[in-house]
Design a protein around this motif. Structure first.
Motif, PDB file in Angstrom:
ATOM      1  N   SER A  42       0.840  -1.197   0.000  1.00 33.28           N
ATOM      2  CA  SER A  42       0.000   0.000   0.000  1.00 33.28           C
ATOM      3  C   SER A  42       0.874   1.245   0.000  1.00 33.28           C
ATOM      4  CB  SER A  42      -0.908   0.003   1.226  1.00 33.28           C
ATOM      5  OG  SER A  42      -0.145   0.257   2.401  1.00 33.28           O
ATOM      6  N   PRO A  43       0.348   2.390  -0.470  1.00 32.68           N
ATOM      7  CA  PRO A  43       1.132   3.619  -0.438  1.00 32.68           C
ATOM      8  C   PRO A  43       1.653   3.949   0.961  1.00 32.68           C
ATOM      9  CG  PRO A  43      -0.758   3.912  -1.865  1.00 32.68           C
ATOM     10  CD  PRO A  43      -0.918   2.564  -1.215  1.00 32.68           C
ATOM     11  N   PHE A  44       0.847   3.673   1.983  1.00 34.59           N
ATOM     12  CA  PHE A  44       1.299   3.929   3.357  1.00 34.59           C
ATOM     13  C   PHE A  44       2.475   3.023   3.717  1.00 34.59           C
ATOM     14  CE2 PHE A  44       1.255   2.810   7.857  1.00 34.59           C
ATOM     15  CZ  PHE A  44       1.464   4.062   8.418  1.00 34.59           C
ATOM     16  N   ASP A  45       2.345   1.722   3.420  1.00 40.77           N
ATOM     17  CA  ASP A  45       3.450   0.791   3.724  1.00 40.77           C
ATOM     18  C   ASP A  45       4.686   1.119   2.896  1.00 40.77           C
ATOM     19  OD1 ASP A  45       2.006  -0.600   5.615  1.00 40.77           O
ATOM     20  OD2 ASP A  45       1.232  -2.077   4.193  1.00 40.77           O
ATOM     21  N   PHE A  46       4.461   1.578   1.656  1.00 42.79           N
ATOM     22  CA  PHE A  46       5.568   1.989   0.797  1.00 42.79           C
ATOM     23  C   PHE A  46       6.312   3.156   1.452  1.00 42.79           C
ATOM     24  CE2 PHE A  46       7.449   4.382  -2.719  1.00 42.79           C
ATOM     25  CZ  PHE A  46       7.998   3.380  -3.508  1.00 42.79           C
ATOM     26  N   TYR A  47       5.550   4.142   1.907  1.00 38.70           N
ATOM     27  CA  TYR A  47       6.142   5.299   2.595  1.00 38.70           C
ATOM     28  C   TYR A  47       6.927   4.843   3.822  1.00 38.70           C
ATOM     29  CZ  TYR A  47       6.367   9.700   5.221  1.00 38.70           C
ATOM     30  OH  TYR A  47       6.813  10.790   5.929  1.00 38.70           O
ATOM     31  N   GLN A  48       6.301   3.975   4.618  1.00 40.88           N
ATOM     32  CA  GLN A  48       6.941   3.531   5.861  1.00 40.88           C
ATOM     33  C   GLN A  48       8.217   2.730   5.603  1.00 40.88           C
ATOM     34  OE1 GLN A  48       5.593   5.669   8.300  1.00 40.88           O
ATOM     35  NE2 GLN A  48       6.318   3.908   9.432  1.00 40.88           N
ATOM     36  N   TYR A  49       8.228   1.982   4.483  1.00 38.97           N
ATOM     37  CA  TYR A  49       9.432   1.206   4.151  1.00 38.97           C
ATOM     38  C   TYR A  49      10.638   2.131   4.044  1.00 38.97           C
ATOM     39  CZ  TYR A  49      12.536  -2.069   1.797  1.00 38.97           C
ATOM     40  OH  TYR A  49      13.611  -2.861   1.476  1.00 38.97           O
ATOM     41  N   TRP A  50      10.467   3.220   3.291  1.00 32.13           N
ATOM     42  CA  TRP A  50      11.593   4.140   3.087  1.00 32.13           C
ATOM     43  C   TRP A  50      11.826   5.020   4.313  1.00 32.13           C
ATOM     44  CZ3 TRP A  50      14.364   2.442  -0.629  1.00 32.13           C
ATOM     45  CH2 TRP A  50      13.760   1.755  -1.687  1.00 32.13           C
ATOM     46  N   ARG A  51      10.777   5.294   5.082  1.00 31.59           N
ATOM     47  CA  ARG A  51      10.928   6.068   6.316  1.00 31.59           C
ATOM     48  C   ARG A  51      11.784   5.308   7.326  1.00 31.59           C
ATOM     49  NH1 ARG A  51      12.046   7.660  10.336  1.00 31.59           N
ATOM     50  NH2 ARG A  51      11.074   9.138  11.774  1.00 31.59           N
ATOM     51  N   ASN A  52      11.821   3.993   7.214  1.00 33.85           N
ATOM     52  CA  ASN A  52      12.514   3.175   8.205  1.00 33.85           C
ATOM     53  C   ASN A  52      13.836   2.586   7.709  1.00 33.85           C
ATOM     54  OD1 ASN A  52      10.508   3.507  10.206  1.00 33.85           O
ATOM     55  ND2 ASN A  52       9.248   1.936   9.257  1.00 33.85           N
ATOM     56  N   VAL A  53      14.392   3.119   6.611  1.00 34.52           N
ATOM     57  CA  VAL A  53      15.696   2.617   6.162  1.00 34.52           C
ATOM     58  C   VAL A  53      16.756   2.953   7.208  1.00 34.52           C
ATOM     59  CG1 VAL A  53      15.128   2.797   3.718  1.00 34.52           C
ATOM     60  CG2 VAL A  53      16.249   4.721   4.869  1.00 34.52           C
ATOM     61  N   ALA A  54      17.853   2.241   7.172  1.00 35.43           N
ATOM     62  CA  ALA A  54      18.929   2.461   8.137  1.00 35.43           C
ATOM     63  C   ALA A  54      19.588   3.819   7.925  1.00 35.43           C
ATOM     64  CB  ALA A  54      19.969   1.346   8.014  1.00 35.43           C
ATOM     65  N   ASP A  55      20.085   4.398   9.012  1.00 35.68           N
ATOM     66  CA  ASP A  55      20.770   5.696   8.924  1.00 35.68           C
ATOM     67  C   ASP A  55      21.888   5.666   7.888  1.00 35.68           C
ATOM     68  OD1 ASP A  55      19.111   6.399  10.977  1.00 35.68           O
ATOM     69  OD2 ASP A  55      20.674   6.647  12.486  1.00 35.68           O
ATOM     70  N   MET A  92       6.630   9.990  -6.296  1.00 30.91           N
ATOM     71  CA  MET A  92       7.038   9.547  -7.623  1.00 30.91           C
ATOM     72  C   MET A  92       6.234   8.329  -8.084  1.00 30.91           C
ATOM     73  SD  MET A  92      10.831   8.312  -8.838  1.00 30.91           S
ATOM     74  CE  MET A  92      11.576   9.622  -7.858  1.00 30.91           C
ATOM     75  N   VAL A  93       5.978   7.398  -7.171  1.00 33.32           N
ATOM     76  CA  VAL A  93       5.332   6.140  -7.539  1.00 33.32           C
ATOM     77  C   VAL A  93       3.811   6.223  -7.463  1.00 33.32           C
ATOM     78  CG1 VAL A  93       5.079   3.700  -6.891  1.00 33.32           C
ATOM     79  CG2 VAL A  93       7.334   4.770  -6.859  1.00 33.32           C
ATOM     80  N   HIS A  94       3.292   6.870  -6.415  1.00 33.98           N
ATOM     81  CA  HIS A  94       1.842   6.848  -6.174  1.00 33.98           C
ATOM     82  C   HIS A  94       1.169   8.215  -6.309  1.00 33.98           C
ATOM     83  CE1 HIS A  94       2.070   2.694  -4.923  1.00 33.98           C
ATOM     84  NE2 HIS A  94       3.003   2.995  -4.048  1.00 33.98           N
ATOM     85  N   GLY A  95       1.956   9.265  -6.555  1.00 34.80           N
ATOM     86  CA  GLY A  95       1.372  10.592  -6.696  1.00 34.80           C
ATOM     87  C   GLY A  95       1.468  11.408  -5.419  1.00 34.80           C
ATOM     88  N   GLU A  96       1.406  12.737  -5.577  1.00 35.73           N
ATOM     89  CA  GLU A  96       1.610  13.628  -4.426  1.00 35.73           C
ATOM     90  C   GLU A  96       0.498  13.490  -3.387  1.00 35.73           C
ATOM     91  OE1 GLU A  96       2.878  18.263  -3.519  1.00 35.73           O
ATOM     92  OE2 GLU A  96       2.476  17.596  -5.566  1.00 35.73           O
ATOM     93  N   GLU A  97      -0.739  13.267  -3.829  1.00 35.06           N
ATOM     94  CA  GLU A  97      -1.851  13.152  -2.877  1.00 35.06           C
ATOM     95  C   GLU A  97      -1.642  11.964  -1.941  1.00 35.06           C
ATOM     96  OE1 GLU A  97      -6.736  12.606  -2.788  1.00 35.06           O
ATOM     97  OE2 GLU A  97      -5.686  12.952  -4.689  1.00 35.06           O
ATOM     98  N   GLU A  98      -1.265  10.810  -2.496  1.00 39.27           N
ATOM     99  CA  GLU A  98      -1.029   9.626  -1.670  1.00 39.27           C
ATOM    100  C   GLU A  98       0.184   9.835  -0.762  1.00 39.27           C
ATOM    101  OE1 GLU A  98      -2.795   7.059  -1.125  1.00 39.27           O
ATOM    102  OE2 GLU A  98      -4.308   7.304  -2.690  1.00 39.27           O
ATOM    103  N   ALA A  99       1.188  10.544  -1.266  1.00 41.31           N
ATOM    104  CA  ALA A  99       2.369  10.816  -0.439  1.00 41.31           C
ATOM    105  C   ALA A  99       1.996  11.672   0.765  1.00 41.31           C
ATOM    106  CB  ALA A  99       3.439  11.514  -1.282  1.00 41.31           C
ATOM    107  N   LYS A 100       1.146  12.687   0.551  1.00 49.59           N
ATOM    108  CA  LYS A 100       0.716  13.540   1.662  1.00 49.59           C
ATOM    109  C   LYS A 100      -0.120  12.755   2.658  1.00 49.59           C
ATOM    110  CE  LYS A 100       0.806  17.971  -0.796  1.00 49.59           C
ATOM    111  NZ  LYS A 100      -0.017  19.079  -1.355  1.00 49.59           N
ATOM    112  N   LYS A 101      -0.998  11.881   2.154  1.00 52.41           N
ATOM    113  CA  LYS A 101      -1.811  11.042   3.040  1.00 52.41           C
ATOM    114  C   LYS A 101      -0.922  10.155   3.906  1.00 52.41           C
ATOM    115  CE  LYS A 101      -6.045  10.458   0.287  1.00 52.41           C
ATOM    116  NZ  LYS A 101      -6.866   9.448  -0.432  1.00 52.41           N
ATOM    117  N   ALA A 102       0.066   9.529   3.285  1.00 54.38           N
ATOM    118  CA  ALA A 102       0.962   8.636   4.023  1.00 54.38           C
ATOM    119  C   ALA A 102       1.745   9.407   5.080  1.00 54.38           C
ATOM    120  CB  ALA A 102       1.917   7.938   3.050  1.00 54.38           C
ATOM    121  N   GLU A 103       2.222  10.591   4.712  1.00 53.62           N
ATOM    122  CA  GLU A 103       2.984  11.414   5.655  1.00 53.62           C
ATOM    123  C   GLU A 103       2.109  11.824   6.836  1.00 53.62           C
ATOM    124  OE1 GLU A 103       6.160  14.883   4.905  1.00 53.62           O
ATOM    125  OE2 GLU A 103       4.116  15.455   4.382  1.00 53.62           O
ATOM    126  N   GLU A 104       0.886  12.265   6.550  1.00 50.28           N
ATOM    127  CA  GLU A 104      -0.026  12.676   7.614  1.00 50.28           C
ATOM    128  C   GLU A 104      -0.412  11.492   8.494  1.00 50.28           C
ATOM    129  OE1 GLU A 104      -3.198  14.409   5.448  1.00 50.28           O
ATOM    130  OE2 GLU A 104      -2.061  16.197   4.861  1.00 50.28           O
TER     131      GLU A 104
END
Length: 227
Positions: free
Chosen positions: A65-78, A121-133
């Motif tokens: 899902s766009p949310f899980d996609f966002y979280q995958y990259w949010r949780n990459v190693a430092d 880039m993958v899911h569009g700006e609207e989905e990116a904002k939803k995932a971030e929020e």
């Protein structure tokens, strides 16, 4: 087929060279055939991010899902966040170079930028904002409207309730009930913002009615559960 350049992961270099050699043997030493490799993306375990590997992330929203996609990259190693920003986004390199000076909590901001840019880039700006929020809402209030959800079927409940171990497993946060039991006993499970460490804890079906509740495993894995 009129192709004269093959692109592939750098683990395929020898195979691709074999192809160019074959072409030149068949068509002559001056045949127009080339190969170019690209650095592999690795998952958190250092393995190739292929579709057959566990921990892979999919571009298809039905698989990730766009949310899980966002979280995958949010949780990459430092250690890899700047590498991913350079490889995968179109941000100016000068901007990314400035992030080389960042450390500690600032790296979390770099991860948020990476997650937002790739999701956009993958899911569009609207989905990116939803995932971030959604991500911000989860860490502040423990719930969010746009979060990925799973619905528990009637047979998940026994006498109208489900125990915490079965809940963690049914929510997809643990591959087996043994793993789910370990998560709970080690204090890594929470339901609706409350830590649950008693493996005998149970929840009525009505508890998950309406919008559902957020079930978490650790700090990085969570999902909304509905019934």
């Amino acid at each position: 087929y009129g192709c004269n350049m093959q692109f592939g992961g750098n683990d395929q270099w020898s195979n691709m060279l074999g192809g160019t050699e074959l072409i030149r043997r068949k068509l002559g030493p001056d045949a127009d055939a080339y190969a170019m490799t690209i650095t592999l993306l690795l998952n958190s375990e250092g393995k190739k991010m292929g579709k057959t590997q566990s921990g892979a992330v999919w571009l298809d929203p039905n698989k990730t899902s766009p949310f899980d996609f966002y979280q995958y990259w949010r949780n990459v190693a430092d250690a890899v966040v700047l590498k991913c920003l350079r490889m995968l986004t179109f941000l100016p390199l000068e901007q990314i170079d400035e992030m080389d000076k960042w450390e500690g909590a600032q790296l979390n901001r770099a991860k948020e930028i990476l997650a937002f840019e790739l999701t956009k880039m993958v899911h569009g700006e609207e989905e990116a904002k939803k995932a971030e929020e959604t991500a911000k809402a989860i860490f502040t209030s423990g719930d969010a409207a746009n979060m990925a959800a799973v619905k528990l079927e009637d047979d998940a409940f026994t006498d109208g309730s489900i125990d915490i171990v079965s809940l963690i497993h049914a929510a997809g946060l643990a591959a087996t009930k043994s793993e789910a039991r370990r998560v709970v006993s080690q204090g890594g499970a929470s339901v609706a913002g409350e830590k649950v460490s008693d493996i005998a804890a149970k929840f009525d079906k009505e508890f998950f009615a309406g919008d559902g509740v957020v079930v978490k495993k650790g700090k990085k894995s969570f999902i909304k559960v509905q019934a």
